[in-house]
Design an enzyme around this catalytic site. Structure first.
Site, short mmCIF file in Angstrom:
data_model
loop_
_atom_site.label_atom_id
_atom_site.label_comp_id
_atom_site.label_asym_id
_atom_site.label_seq_id
_atom_site.Cartn_x
_atom_site.Cartn_y
_atom_site.Cartn_z
N ASN A 13 14.15 7.41 -10.28
CA ASN A 13 14.44 6.21 -9.51
C ASN A 13 14.53 4.96 -10.42
O ASN A 13 13.51 4.43 -10.85
CB ASN A 13 13.31 6.06 -8.49
CG ASN A 13 13.51 4.87 -7.57
OD1 ASN A 13 14.34 4.01 -7.83
ND2 ASN A 13 12.72 4.83 -6.51
N GLY A 15 15.16 1.99 -9.65
CA GLY A 15 14.52 0.84 -8.99
C GLY A 15 13.04 0.77 -9.35
O GLY A 15 12.49 -0.30 -9.62
N ASP A 77 1.84 7.66 -7.45
CA ASP A 77 1.97 7.98 -6.03
C ASP A 77 1.36 6.82 -5.28
O ASP A 77 0.34 6.26 -5.70
CB ASP A 77 1.24 9.29 -5.68
CG ASP A 77 1.63 9.77 -4.29
OD1 ASP A 77 2.75 9.44 -3.83
OD2 ASP A 77 0.83 10.46 -3.63
N SER A 78 2.02 6.41 -4.20
CA SER A 78 1.54 5.25 -3.48
C SER A 78 1.83 5.40 -2.00
O SER A 78 2.61 6.27 -1.60
CB SER A 78 2.21 3.98 -4.02
OG SER A 78 3.61 4.05 -3.82
N PHE A 160 10.26 -3.69 0.30
CA PHE A 160 10.81 -2.42 0.75
C PHE A 160 9.75 -1.74 1.62
O PHE A 160 8.64 -2.26 1.80
CB PHE A 160 11.21 -1.53 -0.44
CG PHE A 160 10.03 -0.95 -1.17
CD1 PHE A 160 9.29 -1.73 -2.05
CD2 PHE A 160 9.64 0.38 -0.97
CE1 PHE A 160 8.18 -1.19 -2.72
CE2 PHE A 160 8.54 0.92 -1.64
CZ PHE A 160 7.81 0.13 -2.51
N TYR A 162 7.12 -0.46 3.99
CA TYR A 162 6.34 -1.05 5.10
C TYR A 162 6.08 -2.54 4.90
O TYR A 162 5.33 -3.14 5.68
CB TYR A 162 5.01 -0.30 5.25
CG TYR A 162 5.17 1.17 5.56
CD1 TYR A 162 5.30 1.61 6.88
CD2 TYR A 162 5.22 2.13 4.55
CE1 TYR A 162 5.46 2.97 7.17
CE2 TYR A 162 5.39 3.48 4.83
CZ TYR A 162 5.51 3.89 6.13
OH TYR A 162 5.67 5.23 6.42
N ARG A 189 0.44 -1.77 -6.74
CA ARG A 189 1.15 -1.24 -7.92
C ARG A 189 0.90 -2.14 -9.13
O ARG A 189 0.64 -1.66 -10.23
CB ARG A 189 2.65 -1.15 -7.61
CG ARG A 189 3.41 -0.28 -8.58
CD ARG A 189 4.80 0.04 -8.07
NE ARG A 189 4.76 0.83 -6.86
CZ ARG A 189 4.91 0.35 -5.63
NH1 ARG A 189 5.17 -0.92 -5.43
NH2 ARG A 189 4.81 1.15 -4.59
#
Ligand code: IMP
Length: 204
Positions: A13, A15, A77-78, A160, A162, A189
Site C-alpha cells: 500500500n 498510501g 496492524d491497527s 480515512f 472510521y 499510528r
C-alpha cells in the site's frame, strides 16, 4: 554521520508508506531513516493475518516477511476498539461489514450497532501495533492508542476509515476534521511509530 537506516514496510500500500514517510520526516531522531515498500511484496507467500490481537498480527507479519527478504522489515496492524461492543470492530476493523464493503458501509454498521448507546458506551480507541524484525528475529514490538468517542453521525472529510465518527474531545473535532499534522501528532499510528524509532535507536 552514520548511513541512513533503511526500513522495509511489509505492505503493498503506497498510501501507508507515504503516511509513515511523513511521520519519519516529522520526528526528530539522531539518525536518518529511509522507508521503502518491501520489494516484491505482492509475489511473496501471504501472511494469514487472523490472530486475535493487533500485536500478534503485526509481529507475525514482520517475522514472516523478514524470513523471506533481507533487511529490517516492519509491519503494522491497527483498528478501532469499542469496549461496549465487546472490542469490535477490533482486529476485524477492515472487514467489519464484509470483505468488499466500503468505508461508509463500515461506518453505517458501526452507527447502527451503537444506536441508543449512552455517553459511557460511546468510549472508543484506535490501536496501532508495529513490529520490526530481521531474518526471523523480532527487534521491537510496540503498540499505542488514542482515546475518543463514537459520534451518532459522521463529521468531516479528511482522513480515512472510521475517522469521521471518531471524536477527539480535547480538540472538539473528529479525526476527519483534523489537519494531517494534527492527526500525525495525536494518532495511535504516530505515537506507535515514534515509539518504534525510539526502540530502534536502542538496537542499532
Ligand atoms: P490495517 O492496519 O491496514 O489492517 O487497517 C485496519 C483498519 O482499521 C482500516 O482499514 C480502518 O478501517 C481502521 N483504521 C486503522 N487506523 C485508522 C485510522 O487512523 N483512522 C480510521 N480508521 C482506521
Amino acid at each position: 554521520m552514520r548511513a541512513p537506516v533503511k526500513l522495509f514496510l511489509a505492505s503493498s500500500n503506497p498510501g501507508k508508506l507515504a503516511e509513515y514517510r511523513e511521520l519519519a520526516a516529522a520526528s526528530a531522531q539522531s539518525f536518518a531513516i529511509e522507508l521503502e515498500l518491501l520489494p516484491g511484496f505482492g509475489s511473496l507467500p501471504e501472511f494469514d493475518e487472523s490472530a486475535p490481537t493487533f500485536a500478534e498480527n503485526a509481529a507475525g507479519k514482520a517475522l514472516h516477511y523478514s524470513r523471506l527478504k533481507g533487511g529490517l522489515v516492519f509491519a503494522d496492524d491497527s483498528g478501532l476498539v469499542v469496549p461496549a461492543l465487546g472490542g469490535a470492530p477490533g482486529v476485524h476493523s477492515a472487514r467489519y461489514a464484509g470483505p468488499q464493503a466500503t468505508n461508509s458501509q463500515r461506518i453505517e454498521k458501526l452507527l447502527r450497532e451503537m444506536r441508543g448507546s449512552t455517553c459511557n458506551e460511546r468510549a472508543a480507541y484506535f490501536v496501532c501495533a508495529i513490529a520490526l524484525a530481521k531474518q526471523g528475529h523480532a527487534f521491537a514490538i510496540v503498540t499505542d492508542r488514542v482515546d475518543g468517542e463514537i459520534l451518532g453521525a459522521a463529521r468531516g472529510s479528511g482522513g480515512f476509515g472510521y475517522d469521521p465518527v471518531f471524536y477527539f474531545p480535547a480538540l472538539q473535532k473528529t479525526f476527519a476534521e483534523l489537519t494531517a499534522e494534527e492527526k500525525n501528532q495525536l494518532s495511535h499510528r504516530g505515537k506507535a511509530f515514534r515509539k518504534l524509532l525510539a526502540a530502534l535507536s536502542g538496537v542499532l
